[in-house]
Structures are given as C-alpha cells and as structure tokens.
Design a protein around this motif. Structure first.
Motif, PDB file in Angstrom:
ATOM      1  N   ASP A 189       0.820  -1.210   0.000  1.00  0.00           N
ATOM      2  CA  ASP A 189       0.000   0.000   0.000  1.00  0.00           C
ATOM      3  C   ASP A 189       0.858   1.266   0.000  1.00  0.00           C
ATOM      4  N   ALA A 190       2.060   1.184  -0.527  1.00  0.00           N
ATOM      5  CA  ALA A 190       2.997   2.314  -0.501  1.00  0.00           C
ATOM      6  C   ALA A 190       2.484   3.460  -1.367  1.00  0.00           C
ATOM      7  N   CYS A 191       2.835   4.683  -0.947  1.00  0.00           N
ATOM      8  CA  CYS A 191       2.481   5.869  -1.724  1.00  0.00           C
ATOM      9  C   CYS A 191       3.541   6.934  -1.496  1.00  0.00           C
ATOM     10  N   GLY A 192       4.082   7.497  -2.569  1.00  0.00           N
ATOM     11  CA  GLY A 192       5.093   8.535  -2.486  1.00  0.00           C
ATOM     12  C   GLY A 192       6.375   8.124  -3.173  1.00  0.00           C
ATOM     13  N   ILE A 193       7.449   8.817  -2.854  1.00  0.00           N
ATOM     14  CA  ILE A 193       8.765   8.510  -3.410  1.00  0.00           C
ATOM     15  C   ILE A 193       9.464   7.544  -2.460  1.00  0.00           C
ATOM     16  N   PRO A 194       9.880   6.376  -2.921  1.00  0.00           N
ATOM     17  CA  PRO A 194      10.496   5.391  -2.025  1.00  0.00           C
ATOM     18  C   PRO A 194      11.670   5.975  -1.247  1.00  0.00           C
ATOM     19  N   GLY A 195      11.606   5.836   0.070  1.00  0.00           N
ATOM     20  CA  GLY A 195      12.681   6.310   0.930  1.00  0.00           C
ATOM     21  C   GLY A 195      12.710   7.806   1.145  1.00  0.00           C
ATOM     22  N   VAL A 196      11.774   8.542   0.527  1.00  0.00           N
ATOM     23  CA  VAL A 196      11.763  10.006   0.634  1.00  0.00           C
ATOM     24  C   VAL A 196      10.465  10.509   1.237  1.00  0.00           C
ATOM     25  N   SER A 197       9.327  10.079   0.691  1.00  0.00           N
ATOM     26  CA  SER A 197       8.034  10.550   1.182  1.00  0.00           C
ATOM     27  C   SER A 197       7.073   9.379   1.306  1.00  0.00           C
ATOM     28  N   ASP A 198       6.137   9.481   2.269  1.00  0.00           N
ATOM     29  CA  ASP A 198       5.185   8.403   2.532  1.00  0.00           C
ATOM     30  C   ASP A 198       3.829   9.022   2.872  1.00  0.00           C
ATOM     31  N   TYR A 199       2.849   8.777   2.003  1.00  0.00           N
ATOM     32  CA  TYR A 199       1.521   9.342   2.196  1.00  0.00           C
ATOM     33  C   TYR A 199       0.498   8.294   2.614  1.00  0.00           C
ATOM     34  N   ALA A 200       0.946   7.103   3.008  1.00  0.00           N
ATOM     35  CA  ALA A 200       0.022   6.012   3.309  1.00  0.00           C
ATOM     36  C   ALA A 200      -0.916   6.357   4.461  1.00  0.00           C
ATOM     37  N   GLN A 201      -0.409   7.001   5.494  1.00  0.00           N
ATOM     38  CA  GLN A 201      -1.279   7.299   6.635  1.00  0.00           C
ATOM     39  C   GLN A 201      -2.357   8.306   6.260  1.00  0.00           C
ATOM     40  N   GLN A 202      -2.007   9.303   5.438  1.00  0.00           N
ATOM     41  CA  GLN A 202      -3.030  10.252   4.987  1.00  0.00           C
ATOM     42  C   GLN A 202      -4.079   9.558   4.132  1.00  0.00           C
ATOM     43  N   LEU A 203      -3.692   8.533   3.406  1.00  0.00           N
ATOM     44  CA  LEU A 203      -4.642   7.813   2.562  1.00  0.00           C
ATOM     45  C   LEU A 203      -5.554   6.900   3.359  1.00  0.00           C
ATOM     46  N   TYR A 204      -4.994   6.224   4.362  1.00  0.00           N
ATOM     47  CA  TYR A 204      -5.731   5.151   5.021  1.00  0.00           C
ATOM     48  C   TYR A 204      -6.092   5.434   6.469  1.00  0.00           C
ATOM     49  N   GLY A 205      -5.574   6.513   7.061  1.00  0.00           N
ATOM     50  CA  GLY A 205      -5.875   6.794   8.454  1.00  0.00           C
ATOM     51  C   GLY A 205      -5.132   5.876   9.398  1.00  0.00           C
ATOM     52  N   ASP A 206      -5.639   5.772  10.618  1.00  0.00           N
ATOM     53  CA  ASP A 206      -4.943   5.015  11.661  1.00  0.00           C
ATOM     54  C   ASP A 206      -5.469   3.597  11.843  1.00  0.00           C
ATOM     55  N   ASP A 207      -6.618   3.288  11.261  1.00  0.00           N
ATOM     56  CA  ASP A 207      -7.227   1.985  11.502  1.00  0.00           C
ATOM     57  C   ASP A 207      -6.572   0.909  10.652  1.00  0.00           C
ATOM     58  N   ILE A 208      -6.403  -0.265  11.249  1.00  0.00           N
ATOM     59  CA  ILE A 208      -5.939  -1.445  10.530  1.00  0.00           C
ATOM     60  C   ILE A 208      -7.162  -2.309  10.225  1.00  0.00           C
ATOM     61  N   VAL A 209      -7.390  -2.602   8.966  1.00  0.00           N
ATOM     62  CA  VAL A 209      -8.507  -3.456   8.571  1.00  0.00           C
ATOM     63  C   VAL A 209      -7.924  -4.781   8.124  1.00  0.00           C
ATOM     64  N   ALA A 210      -7.986  -5.770   9.017  1.00  0.00           N
ATOM     65  CA  ALA A 210      -7.300  -7.031   8.760  1.00  0.00           C
ATOM     66  C   ALA A 210      -8.142  -8.034   7.996  1.00  0.00           C
ATOM     67  N   GLU A 211      -9.463  -7.808   7.918  1.00  0.00           N
ATOM     68  CA  GLU A 211     -10.315  -8.749   7.224  1.00  0.00           C
ATOM     69  C   GLU A 211     -10.564  -8.276   5.803  1.00  0.00           C
ATOM     70  N   PRO A 212     -10.547  -9.179   4.841  1.00  0.00           N
ATOM     71  CA  PRO A 212     -10.848  -8.779   3.456  1.00  0.00           C
ATOM     72  C   PRO A 212     -12.214  -8.130   3.365  1.00  0.00           C
ATOM     73  N   THR A 213     -12.346  -7.160   2.488  1.00  0.00           N
ATOM     74  CA  THR A 213     -13.601  -6.442   2.325  1.00  0.00           C
ATOM     75  C   THR A 213     -14.439  -7.008   1.190  1.00  0.00           C
ATOM     76  N   PHE A 214     -13.957  -8.057   0.532  1.00  0.00           N
ATOM     77  CA  PHE A 214     -14.716  -8.669  -0.544  1.00  0.00           C
ATOM     78  C   PHE A 214     -14.254 -10.114  -0.703  1.00  0.00           C
ATOM     79  N   SER A 215     -14.925 -10.833  -1.532  1.00  0.00           N
ATOM     80  CA  SER A 215     -14.654 -12.256  -1.706  1.00  0.00           C
ATOM     81  C   SER A 215     -13.244 -12.508  -2.220  1.00  0.00           C
ATOM     82  N   HIS A 216     -12.657 -13.610  -1.795  1.00  0.00           N
ATOM     83  CA  HIS A 216     -11.343 -14.014  -2.301  1.00  0.00           C
ATOM     84  C   HIS A 216     -11.413 -14.530  -3.731  1.00  0.00           C
ATOM     85  N   GLY A 217     -12.566 -14.663  -4.299  1.00  0.00           N
ATOM     86  CA  GLY A 217     -12.663 -15.099  -5.698  1.00  0.00           C
ATOM     87  C   GLY A 217     -12.514 -16.597  -5.845  1.00  0.00           C
TER      88      GLY A 217
END
Length: 310
Positions: free
Chosen positions: A282-310
């Motif tokens: 779920d990386a976002c930004g320039i590797p090793g320079v900037s990281d926008y993952a927290q702004q994208l996803y917030g603080d919550d960890i969602v460990a369960e899939p949100t849809f069928s595994h297919g």
C-alpha cells in the motif's frame, strides 16, 4: 584486442552502467529508474486489492499492519472501486505520482481484482503508467489481457530456475485446482515464469525480475537465474536480500559481500537495479523520501478482506 581497445571497452561499459536503462521511465517509475537522481524524484502508488496467493513461499508472510516495511503487507484491502477513490486522493496528496502499481498483498493474478482495478484506473487516468508485480504462475494465461489493458511495466519474482532449488523456496503451489508439491511444483512455476516473461516481452512490456537472495539456498544460483531470464526477454534484475522469517527464519540475511557477488554475477547478463526499498503493498510517495500512506488510510488497521477471495 589491444590495451587501448580494452580500456575503451571498459569505459563504455562504465558509461552504460551509469546511464538510464529506460529513458522514458527515468524519473517517472522508481522501480525502473536506474540512476539515483531519477529514483529520488519518482513517486508511485501501490493499490492493495489482491487478497489471495497461489504459491507458498518460505520467505513470505502476508499481513495487515503499519509496522513492517516489506512486500506482502498493507493497512487494509481495497475493492477495485475503493482503489479508484484512493488513486484520486493520492494524486491530490502527491501530484507527482506517475505510476499506479499492484503488488499484493497476495498475488495480483491469483484473483481477478487487480486487472479489474487496472481497467478502472486506465479509463479515468489514461496518462498514468500501470505496473504489475506477480509470481508469474498465471502469467501465460493472463498476458494477453495484461497487455490489452495497457500495462507497460511488469515485475516477475523468479527465485530459481532449478526445480530442486525452487522446491526449497516454494514447497507448494495451487495450479488448476490442484496442489502441487516439491520439485513438481518447482517445475511448473519455473516453466510458467519463463514462458510468461517471453510472452510479455513479445507484447512489448518492459520486464524486471525480482530475485530474493537466500543464503545457502540460491546464493550460488544467481548468475544462472540472470542468464535464463535474460534469454527469455527480461530487461532488468533486482536482487533483494532475504528478510529472515517464516520458513527461513533460521537463516541470516545476506551480508554485503554476498550481495555484491550476486549483483556482479547477474550483471553479466542484465542491468542490475540497486535502489530497491522493499515497498509495502500500500505504498504511496517517493520510495525512501516521502510516505503518504497514513493520509490515505488513516490510523485503523482493517485485517479482514472487504470482498470475496474469488
């Protein structure tokens, strides 16, 4: 060859090694930017839409957390529709993003969600570079669809081209609704990987191979891997040091000398990528320079899939 000729040839090789391998991607795609300058200005977004995997690698643990900076880990799983909203938000946060990639947390070709996501992203943002990372098991079956979606860069993880070694790295796979084990699994995986690389190259995709460097398992095998994947049509190789965990938790990570020897062996056949940051799914930004993952996803960890595994 005269001494002068040898010196000229050596100088030409050094210049080639420092020039961008892919000028059209330099500074746009971090995983295909081969100079430090280009890599340092190339932003990307990884979309974690792929829930399942079809092979069991001894070095891999898929997980949902914020702690680990490695492949196979994400904060949450997205549906293809949710992924489109994330792309829009990511482009607001980091307008320099040129690449949307899918690399997990499972294998993007084990379920249909990755290619569905790419189709939606291509429809809305046709200017973005689309990038897929896969273990290659399903690549021959899906390469026509991949090329048809406009995916232009491909990474295939190839850890051995000898089934005996592959059996240690990936002891079992799921293939055509059956479980294959050991050497039989290794034979099938390697055959599909090499065929998939060849067909991707024929479609005009730029192909990078990721190889996990595993002491006592494949550290002596890197040159052979590079030779075989280069012959199949790969353009670049990235040698990734093992993170000791799961079935290889008892091993030590490769040291500097082993990493240098592996890269030196591989570069006889392929340009070697040396700036890998072992990005999360779920990386976002320039590797090793900037990281926008927290702004994208917030603080919550969602460990369960949100849809069928297919």
């Amino acid at each position: 060859m005269t001494e002068t000729g040898q010196n000229c040839a050596a100088q030409a090789m050094r210049m080639a090694a420092t020039a961008p391998a892919f000028p059209e991607l330099e500074g746009r795609h971090p995983c295909f930017s081969t100079t430090a300058e280009g890599h340092a200005r190339a932003a990307r977004l990884h979309l974690p839409v792929s829930p399942g995997c079809n092979i069991d690698c001894a070095f891999c643990i898929r997980d949902f957390n914020r702690r680990d900076q490695r492949p196979g880990v994400a904060t949450r799983l997205l549906t293809p529709e949710q992924a489109v909203a994330i792309v829009a938000r990511a482009l607001e946060l980091c307008p320099s993003i040129n690449v949307v990639g899918i690399a997990g947390p499972g294998d993007p070709l084990a379920t249909p969600h990755a290619l569905q996501t790419f189709a939606l992203v291509r429809e809305r943002w046709p200017e973005l570079v689309l990038c897929l990372s896969t273990n290659g098991l399903m690549l021959p079956d899906r390469i026509d669809e991949i090329a048809g979606l406009g995916i232009s860069t491909l990474t295939v993880t190839v850890n051995a081209v000898d089934p005996q070694i592959q059996a240690q790295v990936t002891p079992k796979i799921a293939w055509q609704r059956k479980r294959l084990n050991g050497v039989v699994a290794g034979e099938r995986l390697i055959a599909n990987q090499l065929e998939g690389i060849a067909r991707a190259a024929a479609h005009g995709l730029t192909v990078k191979v990721n190889t996990v460097l595993i002491p006592t398992v494949n550290d002596h095998h890197i040159e052979t891997i590079a030779e075989r994947v280069a012959a199949a049509g790969a353009n670049l190789i990235n040698i990734i040091p093992l993170i000791p965990q799961h079935g290889f938790a008892h091993l030590k990570p490769p040291g500097m000398l082993m990493r240098y020897a592996a890269r030196t062996a591989a570069e006889k056949y392929l340009r070697v990528f040396t700036h890998c940051q072992r990005c999360r799914a779920d990386a976002c930004g320039i590797p090793g320079v900037s990281d926008y993952a927290q702004q994208l996803y917030g603080d919550d960890i969602v460990a369960e899939p949100t849809f069928s595994h297919g």
